[in-house]
Design a protein around this motif. Structure first.
Motif, PDB file in Angstrom:
ATOM      1  N   ILE A   1       0.831  -1.204   0.000  1.00 59.25           N
ATOM      2  CA  ILE A   1       0.000   0.000   0.000  1.00 59.25           C
ATOM      3  C   ILE A   1       0.869   1.260   0.000  1.00 59.25           C
ATOM      4  O   ILE A   1       0.591   2.218  -0.724  1.00 59.25           O
ATOM      5  CB  ILE A   1      -0.972  -0.024   1.189  1.00 59.25           C
ATOM      6  CG1 ILE A   1      -2.003  -1.153   0.989  1.00 59.25           C
ATOM      7  CG2 ILE A   1      -1.681   1.315   1.347  1.00 59.25           C
ATOM      8  CD1 ILE A   1      -2.834  -1.458   2.214  1.00 59.25           C
ATOM      9  N   VAL A   2       1.937   1.272   0.804  1.00 56.30           N
ATOM     10  CA  VAL A   2       2.836   2.437   0.818  1.00 56.30           C
ATOM     11  C   VAL A   2       3.456   2.647  -0.558  1.00 56.30           C
ATOM     12  O   VAL A   2       3.516   3.771  -1.062  1.00 56.30           O
ATOM     13  CB  VAL A   2       3.924   2.276   1.894  1.00 56.30           C
ATOM     14  CG1 VAL A   2       5.020   3.321   1.716  1.00 56.30           C
ATOM     15  CG2 VAL A   2       3.320   2.389   3.283  1.00 56.30           C
ATOM     16  N   ASP A   3       3.911   1.563  -1.183  1.00 60.33           N
ATOM     17  CA  ASP A   3       4.509   1.684  -2.516  1.00 60.33           C
ATOM     18  C   ASP A   3       3.490   2.202  -3.528  1.00 60.33           C
ATOM     19  O   ASP A   3       3.834   2.988  -4.428  1.00 60.33           O
ATOM     20  CB  ASP A   3       5.076   0.342  -2.977  1.00 60.33           C
ATOM     21  CG  ASP A   3       6.347  -0.050  -2.227  1.00 60.33           C
ATOM     22  OD1 ASP A   3       6.891   0.806  -1.494  1.00 60.33           O
ATOM     23  OD2 ASP A   3       6.789  -1.198  -2.374  1.00 60.33           O
ATOM     24  N   ALA A   4       2.232   1.772  -3.385  1.00 58.66           N
ATOM     25  CA  ALA A   4       1.187   2.257  -4.285  1.00 58.66           C
ATOM     26  C   ALA A   4       0.931   3.746  -4.072  1.00 58.66           C
ATOM     27  O   ALA A   4       0.726   4.501  -5.036  1.00 58.66           O
ATOM     28  CB  ALA A   4      -0.098   1.467  -4.074  1.00 58.66           C
ATOM     29  N   ILE A   5       0.959   4.188  -2.822  1.00 59.53           N
ATOM     30  CA  ILE A   5       0.766   5.605  -2.529  1.00 59.53           C
ATOM     31  C   ILE A   5       1.889   6.430  -3.147  1.00 59.53           C
ATOM     32  O   ILE A   5       1.654   7.456  -3.791  1.00 59.53           O
ATOM     33  CB  ILE A   5       0.695   5.832  -1.009  1.00 59.53           C
ATOM     34  CG1 ILE A   5      -0.597   5.235  -0.441  1.00 59.53           C
ATOM     35  CG2 ILE A   5       0.782   7.327  -0.679  1.00 59.53           C
ATOM     36  CD1 ILE A   5      -0.636   5.182   1.069  1.00 59.53           C
ATOM     37  N   VAL A   6       3.122   5.967  -2.980  1.00 58.93           N
ATOM     38  CA  VAL A   6       4.267   6.692  -3.528  1.00 58.93           C
ATOM     39  C   VAL A   6       4.179   6.776  -5.055  1.00 58.93           C
ATOM     40  O   VAL A   6       4.520   7.801  -5.660  1.00 58.93           O
ATOM     41  CB  VAL A   6       5.584   6.014  -3.098  1.00 58.93           C
ATOM     42  CG1 VAL A   6       6.776   6.610  -3.842  1.00 58.93           C
ATOM     43  CG2 VAL A   6       5.781   6.149  -1.586  1.00 58.93           C
ATOM     44  N   ALA A   7       3.721   5.696  -5.678  1.00 59.28           N
ATOM     45  CA  ALA A   7       3.620   5.646  -7.138  1.00 59.28           C
ATOM     46  C   ALA A   7       2.293   6.187  -7.663  1.00 59.28           C
ATOM     47  O   ALA A   7       2.039   6.117  -8.869  1.00 59.28           O
ATOM     48  CB  ALA A   7       3.803   4.208  -7.619  1.00 59.28           C
ATOM     49  N   ALA A   8       1.460   6.731  -6.751  1.00 60.79           N
ATOM     50  CA  ALA A   8       0.134   7.228  -7.135  1.00 60.79           C
ATOM     51  C   ALA A   8      -0.670   6.145  -7.838  1.00 60.79           C
ATOM     52  O   ALA A   8      -1.370   6.390  -8.828  1.00 60.79           O
ATOM     53  CB  ALA A   8       0.247   8.481  -8.005  1.00 60.79           C
ATOM     54  N   GLY A   9      -0.595   4.916  -7.323  1.00 58.11           N
ATOM     55  CA  GLY A   9      -1.295   3.780  -7.910  1.00 58.11           C
ATOM     56  C   GLY A   9      -2.675   3.567  -7.307  1.00 58.11           C
ATOM     57  O   GLY A   9      -3.159   4.375  -6.506  1.00 58.11           O
TER      58      GLY A   9
END
Length: 257
Positions: A208-216
Motif C-alpha cells: 500500500i505504501v509503494d502504491a501511494i508513492v507511485a500514485a497507484g
C-alpha cells in the motif's frame, strides 16, 4: 550463486552478504545477475520473514565493478544493476540494509531499494556517476528522489561527493545511525522483532505504501488485503495472544500472489 554473494537463513532472517573485500565489495556483473535469484529463494521460503543486505570486511558496497561497466551499464531498462534493484524493491517481505564503511554508487542503489537502512556512524555514502560521465538509471533516480527529495538528490548526483552518516540521516537516506561496533546487535534485535510480527500486516503495508508513492490504485489494493485478512486468522491469533499474554504465532506465511 554468483561470485562474491553469500546467503543464509536463520531465526526467520535471510541474510545476503556482499563478500568481495579486496574490491571493497564492488559488484561484478555475475553478482548483479545472481541477486534476483537469491531473493526468489527467500521469497519462496516461508520461514524467512525478513531479509538483511550487508557487506563483508567492514564495507557495504563500493558500487559496480568499473572493469565490467560495459556489461553492467547497458540501455536503461536492461542495466544489470537496475534489474537487481527492481527485484530488491519488489521483494514482498521487509528488507533492511545494514551498512558499514563505503556505500557508494551501486551500493547506494541497492541500499535505497531496501525498505530500511541502518548504518554505523563511520559509514560513508556517495552516488558517483558524475565522476564517470554516466547517466544514473531512471528507476534509481526516482527512488532516490522519493527518499531524499529533489534538492538532496541533485546534491548527491551533481557533486558525486561522499557524505557521512549524519548527513545521510538528516536528508532521509538513512533511518538509523548506530555507534561503531553496535550495528550487528542492533540489526539482529530489530530483525528479530520484525520476524515476530504479522507478515501479512508488513506485506500489506509495503504494497500500500509503494502504491501511494507511485500514485497507484490504493483502494483496490486495500480491498484485496482486507479480504486476505478476513481469511487468514491473523487478527484472531493476535487478539488471543494479547489476552493470554503470550507471543503470537501468526498463521499467515505465503505472500499474496
Amino acid at each position: 550463486m554468483g561470485e562474491g554473494l553469500r546467503f543464509e537463513a536463520s531465526g526467520g532472517v535471510g541474510t545476503v552478504t556482499i563478500d568481495r573485500p579486496a574490491k571493497r565489495n564492488a559488484m561484478s556483473a555475475d553478482m548483479w545477475r545472481a541477486l534476483p535469484g537469491i531473493l526468489d529463494g527467500f521469497a519462496a521460503d516461508p520461514d524467512v520473514r525478513v531479509v538483511v543486505l550487508t557487506g563483508a570486511g567492514g564495507n557495504f558496497c563500493a558500487g559496480a565493478d568499473i572493469s565490467e561497466l560495459d556489461d553492467i551499464h547497458r540501455d536503461d531498462d536492461s542495466h544489470l544493476s537496475t534489474v537487481a534493484e527492481r527485484a530488491l524493491a519488489a521483494f514482498g517481505k521487509p528488507t533492511l540494509a545494514a551498512i558499514e564503511g563505503y556505500c557508494v554508487g551501486g551500493g547506494c542503489q541497492l541500499a535505497a531499494a531496501c525498505d530500511l537502512r541502518f548504518a554505523a556512524r563511520g559509514a560513508r555514502f556517495g552516488i558517483t556517476p558524475a565522476r564517470l560521465g554516466i547517466v544514473y538509471p531512471a528507476a534509481a533516480t526516482a527512488r532516490l528522489v522519493g527518499l531524499v527529495g529533489p534538492s538532496a538528490a541533485k546534491y548527491l548526483l551533481y557533486s558525486a561527493d561522499l557524505v557521512d552518516a549524519a548527513h545521510a540521516l538528516r536528508i532521509g537516506l538513512l533511518d538509523e545511525v548506530v555507534p561503531e561496533g553496535g550495528l550487528h546487535d542492533r540489526v539482529a534485535g530489530f530483525t528479530a522483532t520484525l520476524a515476530s510480527r504479522s507478515l501479512l500486516t508488513q506485506q500489506a503495508t509495503k504494497d500500500i505504501v509503494d502504491a501511494i508513492v507511485a500514485a497507484g490504485p490504493v483502494e483496490e489494493r486495500t480491498r484485496r488485503w482486507l479480504a486476505e485478512v478476513a481469511a487468514s486468522g491473523e487478527v484472531e491469533e493476535g487478539i488471543a495472544a494479547f489476552l493470554e499474554r503470550r507471543a503470537p504465532e501468526f498463521p499467515w506465511k505465503a505472500p499474496l500472489r
